[in-house]
Design a protein around this motif. Structure first.
Motif, PDB file in Angstrom:
ATOM      1  N   GLU A 669      69.097 -37.255  50.493  1.00  0.00           N
ATOM      2  CA  GLU A 669      67.535 -36.512  50.229  1.00  0.00           C
ATOM      3  C   GLU A 669      66.531 -37.421  50.977  1.00  0.00           C
ATOM      4  O   GLU A 669      66.432 -38.770  50.630  1.00  0.00           O
ATOM      5  N   GLU A 670      65.329 -36.602  51.560  1.00  0.00           N
ATOM      6  CA  GLU A 670      64.445 -37.616  51.769  1.00  0.00           C
ATOM      7  C   GLU A 670      63.240 -37.205  50.551  1.00  0.00           C
ATOM      8  O   GLU A 670      63.363 -36.251  49.685  1.00  0.00           O
ATOM      9  N   LEU A 671      62.417 -38.329  50.371  1.00  0.00           N
ATOM     10  CA  LEU A 671      61.458 -38.219  49.398  1.00  0.00           C
ATOM     11  C   LEU A 671      60.651 -36.895  49.037  1.00  0.00           C
ATOM     12  O   LEU A 671      60.531 -36.378  48.068  1.00  0.00           O
ATOM     13  N   ASP A 672      60.230 -36.472  50.160  1.00  0.00           N
ATOM     14  CA  ASP A 672      59.416 -34.925  50.018  1.00  0.00           C
ATOM     15  C   ASP A 672      60.258 -33.753  49.576  1.00  0.00           C
ATOM     16  O   ASP A 672      59.697 -32.957  49.069  1.00  0.00           O
ATOM     17  N   ASP A 673      61.779 -34.136  49.599  1.00  0.00           N
ATOM     18  CA  ASP A 673      62.557 -33.083  49.173  1.00  0.00           C
ATOM     19  C   ASP A 673      62.478 -32.743  47.773  1.00  0.00           C
ATOM     20  O   ASP A 673      62.550 -31.898  46.936  1.00  0.00           O
ATOM     21  N   PHE A 674      62.313 -34.216  47.076  1.00  0.00           N
ATOM     22  CA  PHE A 674      62.519 -34.068  45.514  1.00  0.00           C
ATOM     23  C   PHE A 674      61.045 -34.591  44.830  1.00  0.00           C
ATOM     24  O   PHE A 674      61.209 -34.819  43.594  1.00  0.00           O
ATOM     25  N   ALA A 675      59.989 -34.910  45.493  1.00  0.00           N
ATOM     26  CA  ALA A 675      58.997 -35.357  44.888  1.00  0.00           C
ATOM     27  C   ALA A 675      58.316 -34.806  43.805  1.00  0.00           C
ATOM     28  O   ALA A 675      58.292 -35.201  42.562  1.00  0.00           O
ATOM     29  N   ASP A 676      58.121 -33.421  44.082  1.00  0.00           N
ATOM     30  CA  ASP A 676      57.528 -32.561  43.048  1.00  0.00           C
ATOM     31  C   ASP A 676      58.527 -32.397  41.458  1.00  0.00           C
ATOM     32  O   ASP A 676      57.908 -32.442  40.353  1.00  0.00           O
ATOM     33  N   ALA A 677      59.938 -32.308  41.943  1.00  0.00           N
ATOM     34  CA  ALA A 677      60.851 -32.012  40.769  1.00  0.00           C
ATOM     35  C   ALA A 677      60.834 -33.349  39.866  1.00  0.00           C
ATOM     36  O   ALA A 677      61.004 -33.333  38.867  1.00  0.00           O
ATOM     37  N   PHE A 678      60.761 -34.598  40.686  1.00  0.00           N
ATOM     38  CA  PHE A 678      60.900 -35.794  39.959  1.00  0.00           C
ATOM     39  C   PHE A 678      59.491 -35.963  39.211  1.00  0.00           C
ATOM     40  O   PHE A 678      59.557 -36.490  38.073  1.00  0.00           O
ATOM     41  N   ASN A 679      58.280 -35.608  39.629  1.00  0.00           N
ATOM     42  CA  ASN A 679      56.960 -35.680  38.702  1.00  0.00           C
ATOM     43  C   ASN A 679      57.085 -34.854  37.655  1.00  0.00           C
ATOM     44  O   ASN A 679      56.825 -35.313  36.434  1.00  0.00           O
ATOM     45  N   ASP A 680      57.693 -33.509  37.979  1.00  0.00           N
ATOM     46  CA  ASP A 680      57.902 -32.735  36.561  1.00  0.00           C
ATOM     47  C   ASP A 680      58.918 -33.442  35.646  1.00  0.00           C
ATOM     48  O   ASP A 680      58.500 -33.229  34.448  1.00  0.00           O
ATOM     49  N   LEU A 681      59.807 -34.161  36.056  1.00  0.00           N
ATOM     50  CA  LEU A 681      60.870 -34.819  35.357  1.00  0.00           C
ATOM     51  C   LEU A 681      60.098 -35.893  34.292  1.00  0.00           C
ATOM     52  O   LEU A 681      60.205 -36.108  33.162  1.00  0.00           O
ATOM     53  N   LEU A 682      59.340 -36.752  35.048  1.00  0.00           N
ATOM     54  CA  LEU A 682      58.537 -37.854  34.400  1.00  0.00           C
ATOM     55  C   LEU A 682      57.585 -37.114  33.209  1.00  0.00           C
ATOM     56  O   LEU A 682      57.409 -37.713  32.191  1.00  0.00           O
ATOM     57  N   ILE A 683      57.129 -36.010  33.458  1.00  0.00           N
ATOM     58  CA  ILE A 683      55.947 -35.327  32.532  1.00  0.00           C
ATOM     59  C   ILE A 683      56.931 -34.736  31.480  1.00  0.00           C
ATOM     60  O   ILE A 683      56.586 -34.697  30.202  1.00  0.00           O
ATOM     61  N   SER A 684      57.942 -34.191  31.775  1.00  0.00           N
ATOM     62  CA  SER A 684      58.804 -33.447  30.643  1.00  0.00           C
ATOM     63  C   SER A 684      59.467 -34.432  29.676  1.00  0.00           C
ATOM     64  O   SER A 684      59.814 -34.358  28.740  1.00  0.00           O
ATOM     65  N   ALA A 685      59.934 -35.644  30.530  1.00  0.00           N
ATOM     66  CA  ALA A 685      60.362 -36.707  29.539  1.00  0.00           C
ATOM     67  C   ALA A 685      59.249 -37.650  28.722  1.00  0.00           C
ATOM     68  O   ALA A 685      59.842 -38.312  27.943  1.00  0.00           O
ATOM     69  N   GLY A 686      58.154 -37.245  28.973  1.00  0.00           N
ATOM     70  CA  GLY A 686      57.273 -37.985  28.106  1.00  0.00           C
ATOM     71  C   GLY A 686      56.609 -39.437  28.537  1.00  0.00           C
ATOM     72  O   GLY A 686      55.620 -39.920  28.002  1.00  0.00           O
ATOM     73  N   THR A 687      57.210 -39.675  30.016  1.00  0.00           N
ATOM     74  CA  THR A 687      56.762 -40.783  30.598  1.00  0.00           C
ATOM     75  C   THR A 687      55.218 -41.289  30.728  1.00  0.00           C
ATOM     76  O   THR A 687      54.605 -41.952  30.459  1.00  0.00           O
TER      77      THR A 687
END
Length: 791
Positions: A669-687
């Motif tokens: 995968e390219e960075l742009d393909d998962f950037a938004d999902a990755f940011n959401d993951l960091l927020i949901s994980a409380g990071t």
């Protein structure tokens, strides 16, 4: 009056005021002096003829008396032709200034009206000081709309506070009301408020020139002070300095607070603490007090009192002699007490209370003097020093009346700059209005260790060394800032614009790949330099996310070097050291507590890259401060001083989610393909909290480097080695096989390119060092290393 509408203004060309104005115009400005000379000469001639007992003495007497009477008539009738206040009447013959009234005719065209106005010094003052390119105005056949000019002139006069119309007000009213001049004002970047300030500037100057010069009392007043040799030796007599210099334009600052100061000194405790930040005008207020008391009538409170400021630096030099300083201080106050009309000023009073570098504690000397209230004393202190005094010596602080100075607003500061400019500009130069405005703007942006008006005045004074075509302009001010800070604040030049437009290429000369990150930060810098982005936030703010060793820190260093001139323009914090609630105060330490504190570094070098490493490890309270930094572009230290981040690039880095990034990249995968999902993951994980994520201009993901990219990193590192060897005229080159060996040995997916530097050190630098030491490599050699050499 210039169009077909019915005029709301009436004009009587036969009015007595117009007749007098025309007589004044015909006789000229030197008529009173000429009449006085003729009058004195005639009277003296008549006296001489009488003394010689010669005949015809009556003729010179008659000529002399006639001239004197004519001069009296001039002063009473022709010199007193002040117009009525604007808005009080619609009769032009009572509103217009005398110099315009004398030549006014309702049939005047544009050129004639311009010629009439241009004769005045006010018109020349306005055109030069406001940099008006009136020669570029397209010629217009129709006469001016005079009614519109009169209406606008009345409005401007009332807004400026100088209600009588003059030539300057009429010219500015014409410029603002006539569409033909719109482009000129736009080009000069002048708005309505600027024009009102210009009228005020001229009005203050004219009022100063017209007022009678004060009589301070001379030797008789000085003798009343009595013999005070110690005060003369260790103090500065502000009153004598003012009297020696004579009245100066714009000497009195904060005039509205003088009454409060005099009242506090005359009654109550009899002593006052003037409290304000550095540069706010505490010492200027003392000079204003001295000037005010010199001009006060004999019945006014404290009339005849002099202000003498004790010279702290001279006095404190005696501190190494035991007891001598205390004895001298007592003798100084004794002299002041005997004189009876001296106000003693302790400028930078904290030095007398044991606060600050080189200070001594004289509290035990000052306390009984304040308690006795026999001498009037004025202390000047910063708010922090005042709080320290209250907390450490409540008895002393209770004996003085605090007078807190607030920082003046923009209008007040620019007015003060305008008045002061006339006293500091080199002979033959003109300070433009645009320079005043720019001094206010840039001093607030770059010099925050000092309050206004001090910081703006200092910058304007520095700009007097940067004269442009005989004028001190906004460009002069910009160059003064650049000279002091070594940064570019003028509009981007062609060369600089070329650098900004090709910033990505310049950064890639220092680091490999991470194209998305480089593009994002480059765009932010271009927005800032072009004046597009918000001036109240950092130049750019980014959250760099990715594995270790992929270039996050290297990009920050590259930005510091390319944008601010050196990697030294980077302030780096390891946020893993700020994990406790108490660390907030450590982060906000003032310079007095820690000269190398974070905020002190930023305040000293505001043009920098602020790198916050491992931001996810910081305490939540620290992250809340980061929100303020990104929102408001500033933080306040524990001493109450603000540090600006508006010229900084703020970069926070984190390794959070590094394994997740590697997993996506490994899946192709390219960075742009998962950037938004990755940011959401960091927020949901409380990071990270959403409010923090949303404050950054961009969240930038860094991907692991590929083997071929690591090879390019190796070559960059070899370039650094060659820079070090350049002074020995020795160079290192690697074969492609040697590069491949180093990549294979130094590649660690968990640590990225970081192990590569250690590998270069062991396999390359050690080998080169050995060859230099054994003499097999000498100046001018190129050392070529192949796979066996680095294996």
């Amino acid at each position: 009056m210039g169009d077909n509408t019915v005029s709301t203004y009436t004009y009587n060309p036969h009015s007595s005021r117009r007749r007098k104005a025309r007589w004044s115009e015909r006789l000229g400005h030197f008529a009173p002096q000429i009449l006085l000379i003729i009058g004195i000469a005639g009277l003296l001639g008549g006296i001489a003829l009488l003394a010689a007992k010669a005949g015809h003495a009556g003729l010179p007497f008659s000529v002399g008396l006639t001239a004197i009477m004519a001069r009296i008539w001039w002063r009473s009738e022709l010199a007193a032709l002040a117009p009525k206040p604007a808005g009080s009447t619609n009769e032009l013959h009572d509103l217009l200034p005398a110099d315009i009234l004398a030549g006014w005719s309702q049939t005047l065209g544009r050129n004639e009206f311009w010629t009439l106005l241009a004769k005045s010094w006010q018109a020349r003052f306005i055109i030069i000081r406001m940099q008006l390119a009136l020669d570029r105005v397209e010629p217009v056949d129709s006469p001016p709309n005079y009614d519109q000019i009169w209406d606008q002139a009345v409005l401007l006069a009332q807004e400026s506070g100088f209600t009588q119309l003059d030539s300057g007000t009429l010219l500015i009213a014409w410029l603002e009301s006539d569409p033909a001049f719109k482009a000129v004002l736009t080009e000069a970047k002048l708005g309505h408020d600027d024009l009102v300030r210009m009228i005020g500037w001229i009005g203050r100057l004219k009022r100063f020139e017209d007022q009678e010069k004060p009589l301070y009392g001379g030797f008789a007043r000085d003798w009343a002070v009595g013999f005070a040799p110690l005060l003369a030796k260790y103090g500065q007599n502000f009153s004598q300095q003012i009297e020696a210099a004579g009245q100066q334009f714009a000497r009195q600052e904060r005039i509205n607070q003088l009454d409060t100061l005099v009242s506090a000194l005359a009654g109550g405790n009899g002593s006052v603490a003037i409290i304000g930040e550095v540069g706010i005008g505490k010492t200027a207020l003392l000079y204003g007090l001295a000037d005010h008391l010199l001009q006060s009538p004999g019945t006014a409170p404290l009339s005849g009192h002099q202000v003498i400021a004790l010279n702290a630096s001279v006095l404190l030099a005696l501190a190494d002699q035991p007891g001598s300083l205390e004895r001298i201080m007592l003798a100084l106050f004794s002299e002041a007490n005997h004189a009876g009309n001296i106000i003693v000023a302790l400028d930078e009073a904290q030095l007398f209370f044991g606060q600050g570098t080189g200070a001594v504690n004289l509290s035990q000397v000052l306390l009984p003097i304040l308690q006795a209230r026999a001498i009037r004393i004025v202390l000047t202190l910063t708010p922090g020093d005042w709080q320290n005094l209250k907390s450490t010596n409540a008895a002393m602080s209770s004996l003085v009346t605090p007078l807190i100075l607030a920082e003046p607003n923009e209008h007040e500061v620019i007015n003060l700059l305008a008045d002061r400019a006339l006293t500091i500009e080199p002979r033959g130069t003109w300070t433009t209005y645009q320079a005043l405005r720019e001094a206010y703007r840039l001093s607030g942006r770059f010099f925050q260790d000092e309050a206004n008006p001090g910081r703006a005045l200092k910058l304007l004074a520095a700009a007097t060394n940067q004269v442009v075509n005989g004028c001190i302009t906004d460009v002069s001010v910009q160059r003064a800032v650049e000279g002091q800070l070594g940064v570019k604040v003028e509009k981007a030049t062609t060369q600089e614009a070329d650098v900004l437009l090709h910033l990505e290429e310049l950064i890639h000369e220092r680091m490999i790949n991470q194209t998305h990150a480089v593009k994002a930060v480059s765009a932010a810098l271009r927005r800032s330099r072009a004046g597009v982005s918000s001036p109240n936030r950092p130049v750019g703010s980014f959250l760099f996310l990715g594995p270790t060793g992929v270039g996050k820190t290297e990009l920050a260093k590259s930005l510091a070097a390319i944008c601010y001139g050196s990697e030294d323009h980077m302030v780096r914090l390891d946020m893993s050291e700020y994990q406790q609630p108490a660390d907030v105060s450590r982060l906000l330490e003032a310079a007095a507590e820690n000269p190398q504190s974070f905020l002190t570094k930023v305040r000293t070098a505001p043009f920098c890259v602020v790198l916050l490493d491992e931001i996810e490890k910081a305490h939540p309270n620290i992250l809340n401060l980061l929100l303020q930094m990104l929102d408001e572009g500033s933080l306040t230290d524990t001493a109450g001083k603000s540090a600006s981040f508006k010229e900084a690039i703020v970069i926070a880095t984190s390794n959070a989610g590094a394994d997740e990034i590697r997993k996506h990249i490994s899946a192709g995968e390219e960075l742009d393909d998962f950037a938004d999902a990755f940011n959401d993951l960091l927020i949901s994980a409380g990071t990270f909290k959403p409010e923090l994520i949303n404050r950054f201009d961009d969240i930038i993901l860094f991907r692991p480097l590929k083997p071929e990219e690591l090879g390019q990193v190796v070559l960059l590192m070899i370039g650094d080695v060659n820079k070090t060897l350049a002074n020995q005229d020795i160079k290192v080159e690697l074969t492609s096989e040697a590069v491949a060996i180093l990549v294979s040995k130094g590649n660690d997916p968990r640590l990225g390119a970081r192990p590569m530097r250690r590998m270069i050190q062991r396999q390359v630098e050690d080998s080169v060092a050995a060859r230099i030491l054994n003499g097999s490599a000498k100046a001018g050699d190129i050392i070529k290393l192949d796979a066996p050499d680095v294996a």
